[in-house]
Enzyme design. Structure first.
Site, short mmCIF file in Angstrom:
data_model
loop_
_atom_site.label_atom_id
_atom_site.label_comp_id
_atom_site.label_asym_id
_atom_site.label_seq_id
_atom_site.Cartn_x
_atom_site.Cartn_y
_atom_site.Cartn_z
N CYS A 102 0.87 -1.18 0.00
CA CYS A 102 0.00 0.00 0.00
C CYS A 102 0.90 1.22 0.00
O CYS A 102 1.63 1.46 0.96
CB CYS A 102 -0.92 -0.01 1.22
SG CYS A 102 -2.01 1.43 1.30
N GLU B 77 -3.69 1.13 -6.28
CA GLU B 77 -2.69 0.21 -6.81
C GLU B 77 -2.52 0.52 -8.30
O GLU B 77 -3.31 1.27 -8.88
CB GLU B 77 -3.10 -1.25 -6.60
CG GLU B 77 -2.83 -1.79 -5.20
CD GLU B 77 -1.36 -1.74 -4.80
OE1 GLU B 77 -0.50 -1.47 -5.69
OE2 GLU B 77 -1.07 -1.96 -3.63
#
Length: 231
Positions: free
Chosen positions: A2, A107
């Site tokens: 992340c 992402e």
């Protein structure tokens, strides 16, 4: 992993209600659409009386003075599989766990023209919490102690696997109290660090503006528009 996330609606009433905070919890947070490493982030911890408190931590764990001399990027993520043994994270896992409020994360997916960003949120658009750990670097030279954090990551679920080989641990609301419990057994805590069910999440393709950490605003999570075809 992340590397960017969002908290687009930091309404104080909403956050206090969602995370069990009392009315004294101060919150002056603007909507954030591009939270990046080294930024200050909201975090929920337990105070010395066992009550939940809201504060800010620097995203990028500094687990003691030795970490300041460690080369490389900040420790923004901690792998769930090695959390209890990895020297940089083990003490924080045992003693200093936190919740990091968010409503989405980014992402980058491989595409025909390179990597394209996607924004991943709960399907219902609600708030959630990443499993986090924190540390405090002692004060020096008149400065206050630096409180920093990392987001725990795990294997991806079926939704995220085609996009990336890791994902942040999105705790179920019923598991947040267990993660913060100072008396939680290590094996029980580790059992919480599993991928969120794929059906709880939604993926949206977004534009490339998020690639610039200086950019912020609601346009970052708008759905990517189809590109015109050239013939």
């Amino acid at each position: 992993m992340c590397g960017r996330f969002t908290l687009t609606d930091p309404d104080p009433v909403r956050i206090r209600a969602r995370f069990g905070l009392d009315e004294s919890a101060k919150l002056e947070e603007k909507p954030r659409y591009n939270i990046a490493p080294t930024d200050p982030v909201l975090a929920v911890r337990r105070d010395e009386h066992g009550e939940r408190e809201l504060g800010r931590l620097r995203w990028g764990l500094i687990p003691g003075r030795w970490a300041e001399r460690r080369p490389g990027p900040p420790l923004i993520n901690a792998r769930a599989e090695t959390l209890e043994h990895q020297p940089a994270f083990a003490a924080s896992f045992r003693e200093r766990r936190c919740l990091i409020p968010a409503d989405g994360f980014y992402e980058w997916r491989d595409g025909e023209s390179g990597k394209a960003p996607v924004w991943i949120s709960l399907a219902d658009g609600g708030l959630f919490a990443f499993a986090g750990i924190w540390a405090a670097r002692p004060s020096r030279d008149g400065e206050g102690a630096l409180h920093s954090c990392a987001i725990v990551t795990c294997e991806p679920n079926d939704l995220i696997r085609p996009i990336h080989d890791r994902m942040p641990v999105v705790l179920g609301a019923e598991d947040e109290a267990r993660w913060l419990d100072p008396d939680g057994a290590e094996d029980e805590l580790l059992s919480l660090l599993a991928p969120a069910p794929a059906g709880l999440l939604a993926v949206r393709e977004v534009g490339d503006s998020v690639n610039d950490v200086r950019d912020d605003g609601p346009h970052l999570i708008e759905r990517r528009q189809p590109q015109p075809q050239l013939f």
